[in-house]
Scaffold this motif. Structure first.
Motif, mmCIF file in Angstrom:
data_model
loop_
_atom_site.group_PDB
_atom_site.id
_atom_site.type_symbol
_atom_site.label_atom_id
_atom_site.label_comp_id
_atom_site.label_asym_id
_atom_site.label_seq_id
_atom_site.Cartn_x
_atom_site.Cartn_y
_atom_site.Cartn_z
ATOM 1 N N ARG A 1 -4.701 -1.520 -9.327
ATOM 2 C CA ARG A 1 -4.198 -0.747 -10.467
ATOM 3 C C ARG A 1 -2.672 -0.782 -10.476
ATOM 4 N NH1 ARG A 1 -8.317 3.216 -11.654
ATOM 5 N NH2 ARG A 1 -6.852 4.225 -13.087
ATOM 6 N N ARG A 2 -2.102 -1.310 -11.530
ATOM 7 C CA ARG A 2 -0.646 -1.467 -11.605
ATOM 8 C C ARG A 2 0.080 -0.126 -11.595
ATOM 9 N NH1 ARG A 2 -1.849 -5.443 -9.938
ATOM 10 N NH2 ARG A 2 -1.794 -7.542 -10.824
ATOM 11 N N LYS A 3 -0.599 0.913 -11.997
ATOM 12 C CA LYS A 3 0.028 2.233 -12.061
ATOM 13 C C LYS A 3 0.332 2.794 -10.678
ATOM 14 C CE LYS A 3 -0.894 6.853 -13.975
ATOM 15 N NZ LYS A 3 -1.918 7.705 -14.647
ATOM 16 N N LEU A 4 -0.390 2.362 -9.659
ATOM 17 C CA LEU A 4 -0.233 2.905 -8.305
ATOM 18 C C LEU A 4 1.079 2.438 -7.684
ATOM 19 C CD1 LEU A 4 -1.410 4.428 -5.861
ATOM 20 C CD2 LEU A 4 -2.561 2.293 -5.219
ATOM 21 N N TRP A 5 1.879 3.377 -7.212
ATOM 22 C CA TRP A 5 3.210 3.013 -6.703
ATOM 23 C C TRP A 5 3.150 2.381 -5.317
ATOM 24 C CZ3 TRP A 5 6.879 4.975 -2.960
ATOM 25 C CH2 TRP A 5 6.324 5.873 -2.054
ATOM 26 N N PHE A 6 2.188 2.804 -4.466
ATOM 27 C CA PHE A 6 2.121 2.278 -3.099
ATOM 28 C C PHE A 6 0.710 2.546 -2.569
ATOM 29 C CE2 PHE A 6 5.110 1.732 0.797
ATOM 30 C CZ PHE A 6 4.161 0.992 1.480
ATOM 31 N N GLY A 7 0.003 1.485 -2.227
ATOM 32 C CA GLY A 7 -1.330 1.622 -1.662
ATOM 33 C C GLY A 7 -1.513 0.676 -0.496
ATOM 34 N N ALA A 8 -2.549 0.934 0.294
ATOM 35 C CA ALA A 8 -2.819 0.082 1.455
ATOM 36 C C ALA A 8 -4.311 0.081 1.748
ATOM 37 C CB ALA A 8 -2.049 0.563 2.682
ATOM 38 N N PHE A 9 -4.814 -1.095 2.085
ATOM 39 C CA PHE A 9 -6.216 -1.246 2.461
ATOM 40 C C PHE A 9 -6.359 -0.920 3.949
ATOM 41 C CE2 PHE A 9 -9.892 -3.605 3.996
ATOM 42 C CZ PHE A 9 -10.847 -3.351 3.012
ATOM 43 N N VAL A 10 -7.338 -0.073 4.268
ATOM 44 C CA VAL A 10 -7.565 0.336 5.657
ATOM 45 C C VAL A 10 -8.618 -0.572 6.270
ATOM 46 C CG1 VAL A 10 -8.228 2.228 7.176
ATOM 47 C CG2 VAL A 10 -6.996 2.711 5.050
ATOM 48 N N ARG A 11 -8.246 -1.275 7.318
ATOM 49 C CA ARG A 11 -9.168 -2.192 7.984
ATOM 50 C C ARG A 11 -9.985 -1.455 9.038
ATOM 51 N NH1 ARG A 11 -5.069 -4.981 5.949
ATOM 52 N NH2 ARG A 11 -5.239 -7.227 5.562
ATOM 53 N N GLY A 12 -11.205 -1.980 9.268
ATOM 54 C CA GLY A 12 -12.076 -1.421 10.288
ATOM 55 C C GLY A 12 -13.268 -0.709 9.692
ATOM 56 N N GLY A 13 -14.384 -0.740 10.426
ATOM 57 C CA GLY A 13 -15.595 -0.107 9.952
ATOM 58 C C GLY A 13 -15.836 1.276 10.526
ATOM 59 N N ARG A 14 -15.124 1.619 11.595
ATOM 60 C CA ARG A 14 -15.303 2.918 12.238
ATOM 61 C C ARG A 14 -13.988 3.683 12.226
ATOM 62 N NH1 ARG A 14 -18.914 1.260 17.603
ATOM 63 N NH2 ARG A 14 -20.674 0.348 16.437
ATOM 64 N N PRO A 15 -14.061 5.029 12.282
ATOM 65 C CA PRO A 15 -12.833 5.826 12.220
ATOM 66 C C PRO A 15 -11.801 5.453 13.286
ATOM 67 C CG PRO A 15 -14.727 7.228 11.861
ATOM 68 C CD PRO A 15 -15.274 5.878 12.238
ATOM 69 N N GLY A 16 -12.248 5.152 14.505
ATOM 70 C CA GLY A 16 -11.301 4.786 15.552
ATOM 71 C C GLY A 16 -10.551 3.513 15.219
ATOM 72 N N GLU A 17 -11.268 2.524 14.689
ATOM 73 C CA GLU A 17 -10.639 1.262 14.297
ATOM 74 C C GLU A 17 -9.680 1.475 13.127
ATOM 75 O OE1 GLU A 17 -14.532 -1.531 15.366
ATOM 76 O OE2 GLU A 17 -14.160 -0.878 13.312
ATOM 77 N N GLN A 18 -10.087 2.289 12.181
ATOM 78 C CA GLN A 18 -9.262 2.562 11.013
ATOM 79 C C GLN A 18 -7.988 3.310 11.413
ATOM 80 O OE1 GLN A 18 -12.227 4.743 8.894
ATOM 81 N NE2 GLN A 18 -13.310 2.915 8.174
ATOM 82 N N PHE A 19 -8.116 4.270 12.286
ATOM 83 C CA PHE A 19 -6.973 5.037 12.776
ATOM 84 C C PHE A 19 -5.983 4.125 13.496
ATOM 85 C CE2 PHE A 19 -5.446 8.143 16.175
ATOM 86 C CZ PHE A 19 -4.551 8.791 15.335
ATOM 87 N N ASP A 20 -6.488 3.269 14.373
ATOM 88 C CA ASP A 20 -5.629 2.319 15.086
ATOM 89 C C ASP A 20 -4.917 1.376 14.117
ATOM 90 O OD1 ASP A 20 -6.332 3.433 17.499
ATOM 91 O OD2 ASP A 20 -7.802 1.876 18.024
ATOM 92 N N ASP A 21 -5.649 0.936 13.077
ATOM 93 C CA ASP A 21 -5.053 0.030 12.099
ATOM 94 C C ASP A 21 -3.867 0.683 11.402
ATOM 95 O OD1 ASP A 21 -5.057 -2.367 10.277
ATOM 96 O OD2 ASP A 21 -5.532 -0.821 8.800
ATOM 97 N N LEU A 22 -3.993 1.946 11.044
ATOM 98 C CA LEU A 22 -2.906 2.642 10.351
ATOM 99 C C LEU A 22 -1.719 2.875 11.266
ATOM 100 C CD1 LEU A 22 -5.010 5.197 8.292
ATOM 101 C CD2 LEU A 22 -3.863 3.140 7.460
ATOM 102 N N LEU A 23 -1.970 3.206 12.523
ATOM 103 C CA LEU A 23 -0.866 3.384 13.466
ATOM 104 C C LEU A 23 -0.118 2.075 13.661
ATOM 105 C CD1 LEU A 23 -2.475 5.664 16.212
ATOM 106 C CD2 LEU A 23 -1.047 6.349 14.275
ATOM 107 N N ASP A 24 -0.867 0.974 13.717
ATOM 108 C CA ASP A 24 -0.255 -0.337 13.901
ATOM 109 C C ASP A 24 0.535 -0.757 12.663
ATOM 110 O OD1 ASP A 24 -0.063 -2.980 15.372
ATOM 111 O OD2 ASP A 24 -1.077 -3.639 13.544
ATOM 112 N N ARG A 25 -0.012 -0.491 11.490
ATOM 113 C CA ARG A 25 0.626 -0.954 10.253
ATOM 114 C C ARG A 25 1.866 -0.155 9.897
ATOM 115 N NH1 ARG A 25 -2.253 -2.598 4.534
ATOM 116 N NH2 ARG A 25 -0.361 -2.728 3.275
#
Length: 233
Positions: free
Chosen positions: A139-163
């Motif tokens: 959506r062009r209207k969105l100013w800043f977005g990011a796709f969260v990688r991983g299938g489990r909360p622990g993986e997703q949390f680690d991905d965000l800390l890394d990114r």
């Protein structure tokens, strides 16, 4: 003849299975932008770092012509953000929101927000919208977005800390509402405590927003492991 687009390894999860080697040959019509072609192949532009044509950077608005060779890189990690980054998580990432709050990261969340409301809230509050919905990232209207990688909360949390490498201040936010915690004297809230809690604990914190009380209860060691792992990240 068309053009060749080579995608970085980190972006290949977005491509159709037949293109998972990262090399795509695609036709051009002289009017579609490079950004449009990249997204038509499944890769949201917020996940794209540099676009390189013959080794030099080009804008997503570039209109490719036959014979060109484009390299699509992923966003660098850690990614530059407003400092410190503030997040808004979509309906499927509630557990990750609580983990971010646990380590003191400003993480808004609501389990009843539709796409339009999420985008408006992210834009108005200057929050990075975190999602696994590729459609909303387009959506062009969105100013800043990011796709969260991983299938489990622990993986997703680690991905965000890394990114994003957000600054961490554990035990300073309410995991229920994202409000800030402040120490509170036991005598001030003793009337709200169960007898066992009153007997066994002396240190408490209270949320400035929702008035929820916190102490080192039965789940503290498990939560401390999450915090310690995040601090080592």
């Amino acid at each position: 003849m068309g053009i060749v687009i080579e995608f970085a390894h980190e972006l290949r999860l977005f491509l159709p299975s037949r293109h998972r080697d990262g090399r795509v040959e695609t036709a051009v019509d002289g009017t579609s932008s490079l950004g449009h072609l990249v997204e038509a192949l499944g890769v949201p532009l917020p996940e794209v770092g540099a676009l390189l044509l013959q080794g030099g950077p080009v804008d997503p608005s570039h209109r490719p012509v036959d014979g060109e060779h484009v390299v699509v890189r992923a966003v660098p990690r850690p990614q530059h953000t407003p400092s410190p980054p503030r997040f808004l998580l979509d309906v499927h990432l509630g557990t990750v929101a609580r983990r971010l709050r646990l380590v003191g990261v400003d993480a808004a969340y609501g389990n009843d927000l539709d796409d339009d409301t999420l985008i408006d809230m992210a834009n108005e509050q200057r929050r990075i919208l975190l999602t696994q919905d590729r459609g909303i990232l387009r959506r062009r209207k969105l100013w800043f977005g990011a796709f969260v990688r991983g299938g489990r909360p622990g993986e997703q949390f680690d991905d965000l800390l890394d990114r994003f490498a957000p600054p961490l201040r554990p035990w300073t936010r309410c995991t229920a509402c994202n409000g800030l915690l402040t120490p509170v004297a036991k005598e001030e809230i003793e009337h709200r405590l169960e007898p066992g809690t009153r007997r066994c604990h002396d240190e408490f914190a209270r949320c400035q927003s929702c008035d929820r009380l916190y102490w080192k209860g039965a789940h503290h060691e498990r939560l401390r492991e999450i915090v310690d792992d995040a601090l080592r990240h």
